[in-house]
Structures are given as structure tokens and as C-alpha cells.
Design a protein around this motif. Structure first.
Motif: not given
Length: 589
Positions: A83-92
Motif C-alpha cells: 500500500p502507498p505510504s510515506l517511507q524512506p528509499q534509497i536512490g542513485i
């Protein structure tokens, strides 16, 4: 379900020649510059080796889309939807275009594998006689043959072992050199959840490829079909998107061509303008240098002229001083040492000489001054066709030689602007020809010396100054004009300010005009003057013969003669004239 074998991406063959889909046809990593090793396809459609991506520095991003993010590419297909949620994510960042790539939960290894790039790498290796390819089974020895059934690259030892097994005894083995004409020699794509099964089916609900074990497992109730049966439908949707994208590609290509053409035109124009600037600057520099040399020569001529004048004055004063000293010394010697007779004998000569010396006129001041200034803002004409600035000025204003000019020097009227001109001259009486002098003007009423009238001095930049002021009350005013804190010629002087004539509000009193003999300066009983003292008034109120005079229009009580009074005066004058005529007639007879 029946399996109808067709190329998975057969629709790509309709692309124009030279058009690449993503990184198709590329075999080298843009980072390590070597052949791809486990290439991963990024959302921006750039392909990079897995190891190269893992070496990039990650950063934290906030994924407001949750697990349903489409930037994680195909790797997210094999993850459970969250489900959509506000969560930290790693990006490059993509090392090619700097686009942000949000990594899926599995990291870099969960990104989509670029099987096209792997196929191209294998084809590139085959063109190099198999150099760089290793056996798929032992991962040690170089490849010699390929099993067309298993799609596996085998070394000599593994190939023999492959043939000895009952299950693979009848598999077709092909030498690598015989595969150089093939367009696709890639390995079968296996299911990531069931590595022993090949992805041959497609789940319409989940919109991803699946294997047979997936169909009987997690996708049991989902509509699934062979990839060869659904490729046309999905290929058409991709073709539709491609057709919508192709015009943009062409438009962007044309835009880039136009930009390149404009860039070339811009460069040519810049070079042309730069040439013009250089030509202008070189000519301007030469003109300035020539003007500089001219100014320096003028300055040198002024120096020589002033030095010659000083030397001449010095020689004259030295000669006069010598004559004076000779006369003084001789006279003192005569008076102190001479006898009475000697003094009397030479007295005539001595007296004549001393009188002549005493009458000699000389100036105790130097005949020239050091007043030499450079005016960089003053125009100096044209040189080589260019307007140049900067003049050498040796003139010094002499207040005693300055002249005041103008009709309003000694007369003015209240509440009307009066003006006059100051002409600045040097000691020789020549016009200065330039402005910048310190001119001070004051207009002070004699009875109110503490209330000076505001004055305006305008520098005309040619040696003349326009002075204007507006007196508010009639009376006698003192005008002071000073240059360099010294009064100019004719300063101070007085100005008589008269009352401004009040224009008559109506038709001029006819009787007053007639009784004055037709004088336009006559004043009406109301205190107004007759209009017509200036051209404008004469045009508005033209003088007419007495027979054409308009009737009296004044109202009684405004200071003019009443009509009854006027009539009485006329009757009395008529009676008096009649009586004088009768008396004269009686005396004659």
C-alpha cells in the motif's frame, strides 16, 4: 493453452534502420567501458553493469508512491504490491543522464536485466572467435560449442559430459563459428522464483511474464496465456506509444538541426561583429592616440609660450633692476663722496635719469599664470572620423571683463520671470568658450534684505550663463552677480519691479477712452487698463473708431461711472458750450 512459438520482440524489426530502442546494439558499459557483465536496465533506458551500479554512491529519497513505484523497472514485478505510504528509499543517479533512479527493495540486483544487451555481448564475443566467453557449466574453460536445445555455451569437457547424459544425449551441438550469422543466441530467460523453469507465459492481471509453476501457484486464478499469443496485443500498444513518440523524436531532431544552424549563424555573426568591433576599436585607438599627441603638443606649445613670456619679462625686469641699482649706487656715491660743486655739476644728469627710471612702468606680478587644465568631458571635435573628447584650457575668467546682457537687467514686473545673460571673458576680453565657472547670483529687495528672491543659473557650456528669477512683489531690488567670489562688471545693480497691469475684465469704458483722446494707456474708473498693450491683447481687443465703440457694459457699483452721472456730465458740458457761443455772438454784434 497451446504454445505458438514466435519472436518475443518481433515487432521491433519494423523500426527504421539506425533507430535504437533503449541501448539495443550496445555492448560496452558507459562506466567501466568493458563488455557488459550482468547488465541492468535503468528506468531511463540506459544500461549499466551490475557491479558498476553497486559502486555508485546512493542517497536517501522519500518515496510517496510506496511499493507501487514504476521507476524500479521490471525488478519490482516480482515483489508483492504494498500500500502507498510515506517511507524512506534509497536512490542513485544514472551515470549517463543523471536521472534519479529509485532502487527497489532488493537494491541494484532487483533492477531489470537487459537480456538484449547480454545477447549483443555474446554476439560480440562470437565475432572475436569466442574470446571472453566461458562455459556455462564449469564457468572456467573457454566455450567451444553451444547446445541449441539447452541454449547453453559449453567447453570441450562439458560438451562431452553433456552428450553422455541420457537426458541430453540427443541435444544438438553447434560450433561457435557456425553461430556468427545468428541474430539471437541468448540464453533462455528463467523464472526468478523457479530457476528451473523458463518464462513462457504471461499473467494479464499482474502484467508480467510467469512460468508454469507460477501459473499453478500464486497466479492460479489469474488469466494467463503463452507469450506468443499475447505479444501482438502488447506489441501493438507499444507500437502505438512508439508512433506517438516518433514525431517528437523527429521534431527534436529538427529542433537540434535548427539550433546547430542557428549556432553556426550565431558564430558567424559574432565573428563578423567582432571584426567590426576590432576595426572600430583600432581606428578609435588611433584617433585617441592622435588626439593625445595633439593635446600634448598643444600643451608643449603653451609651455614654450609661457616660458618665453616669463623669460622676456625676467630679462626686462633684470635690465630695469640693473639700471635702478646703477642710478641708486651712483647717486648715493655722489651724495656721500662728491663735493658741493661736483654735486651741482652732475645734478642735472642724475635728476633726469632718476626721473626717467621712476616713470618706467612694470608689473611686479608674473605676466603669465599656471592656469592650465584638462577638461576630459568637453568635446574636441572629430579626429579620423571619430568624436573625441578632452581639451587643454589655458584661459582664466576675469570678473572685471565679464559682461551682463539682456532687456530685463533693470526692469521687471511682479510675478513674471525676468532673465538676463552673463558672458564670461578672460583677461584679454575673449569669450571663455566653455562653462564650469562658479557663478553666484543674488536678488535682494532693498526693504527686505533678509528675503532674497530664488534665482536659477543655467550653464550653457559655451561661456554664457542664463540667469532668471521671479519677483513676487513690486519694489526696488539689488542684483549681485559674482564669479569666483568677485563682482563682475556692472555688479551690483538695481532693478525696479513694477506692478503687473491688471487686464480689463470687460469691454473698455468707452467714455474714458474717448475723453482721453484715444490713448490706450488711459485707466478706467474700475482701475483696469485698456487691453491692447501687447499683440495678443490687440488681437483680442482691436481698437475701433469712436463711432463703432460698443455700448457701456459695466454694472453700477463696480468702480465705473454710472450711466446717469455720465448723462449729467454730457448735458452740463453741452449747456456750457452753448452759453459760450451765445456770449461770443452778443459781443460781436
Amino acid at each position: 493453452m497451446s504454445e505458438n512459438r514466435k519472436p518475443l520482440l518481433g515487432f521491433v524489426s519494423k523500426l527504421p534502420s539506425g533507430t535504437a530502442l533503449g541501448n539495443s546494439g550496445k555492448t560496452h558499459c558507459p562506466l567501466c567501458m568493458g563488455l557488459f557483465k550482468a547488465p541492468r536496465l535503468l528506468p531511463c533506458l540506459h544500461t549499466v553493469c551490475t557491479t558498476c551500479l553497486e559502486q555508485l554512491e546512493p542517497f536517501s529519497v522519500v518515496d510517496i508512491r510506496g511499493g507501487d513505484s514504476d521507476t524500479s523497472s521490471e525488478g519490482s514485478i516480482f515483489q508483492e504490491l504494498k500500500p502507498p505510504s510515506l517511507q524512506p528509499q534509497i536512490g542513485i543517479l544514472c551515470p549517463v543522464c543523471d536521472a534519479q533512479v529509485d532502487l527497489p527493495m532488493g537494491g541494484v540486483k532487483a533492477l531489470t536485466i537487459d537480456h538484449l544487451a547480454m545477447n549483443d555481448v555474446m554476439l560480440e564475443s562470437l565475432r572475436g572467435e569466442g574470446q571472453g566467453l566461458v562455459c556455462d557449466l564449469c564457468n572456467d574453460r573457454e566455450v567451444e560449442k553451444r547446445c541449441q536445445t539447452c541454449k547453453a555455451n559449453l567447453c570441450h569437457f562439458c560438451c562431452q559430459a553433456h552428450r553422455r547424459q541420457k537426458k541430453t544425449t540427443y541435444h544438438t551441438m553447434v560450433d561457435l563459428k557456425d553461430l556468427k550469422g545468428y541474430s539471437r543466441i541468448g540464453k533462455p530467460i528463467l523464472c526468478p522464483e523457479h530457476p528451473a523453469e523458463e518464462l513462457r507465459l504471461f499473467c494479464e492481471l499482474c502484467d508480467r511474464p510467469v512460468c508454469r509453476d507460477c501459473v499453478v501457484g500464486n497466479h492460479r486464478e489469474h488469466p494467463c496465456d503463452f507469450t506468443s499469443n499475447v505479444i501482438h496485443k502488447h506489441g501493438d500498444s507499444v507500437r502505438e506509444l512508439l508512433r506517438g513518440t516518433q514525431p517528437h523524436v523527429e521534431a527534436l531532431g529538427e529542433a537540434l538541426v535548427q539550433i546547430e544552424e542557428m549556432n553556426s549563424t550565431l558564430q558567424a555573426r559574432v565573428e563578423a561583429v567582432a571584426a567590426e568591433v576590432r576595426i572600430f576599436s583600432e581606428g578609435y585607438v588611433k584617433a585617441i592616440e592622435e588626439h593625445r599627441d595633439r593635446l600634448l603638443k598643444q600643451l608643449e606649445d603653451v609651455r614654450v609660450q609661457k616660458e618665453n613670456s616669463l623669460q622676456l619679462q625676467k630679462a626686462q625686469l633684470e635690465q630695469l633692476l640693473a639700471d635702478m641699482r646703477t642710478g641708486v649706487e651712483f647717486t648715493e656715491h655722489l651724495l656721500t663722496s662728491g663735493s658741493d660743486l661736483e654735486i651741482l655739476i652732475t645734478k642735472g644728469v642724475v635728476v633726469e635719469r632718476l626721473r626717467k627710471l621712476n616713470k618706467v612702468e612694470y608689473s611686479a606680478r608674473p605676466g603669465v599664470n599656471d592656469k592650465i587644465c584638462f577638461s576630459p568631458q568637453q568635446r574636441a571635435g572629430r579626429c579620423r572620423g571619430y568624436e573625441v573628447y578632452g581639451t587643454i584650457n589655458t584661459k582664466e575668467v576675469d570678473p572685471a571683463k565679464c559682461v551682463l546682457q539682456g532687456e530685463d537687467l533693470h526692469r521687471a514686473r511682479e510675478k513674471q520671470t525676468a532673465s538676463f545673460t552673463l558672458l564670461c571673458k578672460d583677461a584679454a576680453g575673449e569669450s571663455m568658450g566653455r562653462g564650469g565657472e562658479n557663478v553666484h547670483v543674488a536678488v535682494v529687495p532693498k526693504d527686505k534684505k533678509d528675503s532674497p528672491v530664488r534665482t536659477l543659473v543655467q550653464d550653457n557650456k559655451d561661456g554664457t550663463y542664463c540667469v532668471s528669477y521671479t519677483p513676487k512683489e513690486p519694489g526696488v531690488y539689488t542684483v549681485l552677480v559674482c564669479v569666483k567670489e568677485q563682482h563682475v562688471q556692472g555688479s551690483p545693480f538695481t532693478v525696479t519691479v513694477r506692478k503687473r497691469h491688471r487686464p480689463h475684465p470687460g469691454v473698455f469704458h468707452c467714455c474714458t477712452f474717448c475723453s482721453s483722446g484715444g490713448q490706450k494707456t488711459a485707466r478706467c474708473a474700475c482701475g483696469g487698463t485698456m487691453p491692447g498693450e501687447d499683440d495678443l491683447s490687440r488681437k483680442a481687443f482691436p481698437r475701433r473708431p469712436v463711432s463703432q465703440h460698443p455700448p457701456h457694459r459695466h454694472q453700477p457699483g463696480v468702480g465705473c461711472l454710472d450711466t446717469g452721472v455720465l448723462a449729467g456730465s454730457i448735458i452740463r458740458a453741452y449747456k456750457s458750450t452753448t452759453a459760450r457761443k451765445a456770449s461770443l455772438s452778443a459781443s460781436l454784434f
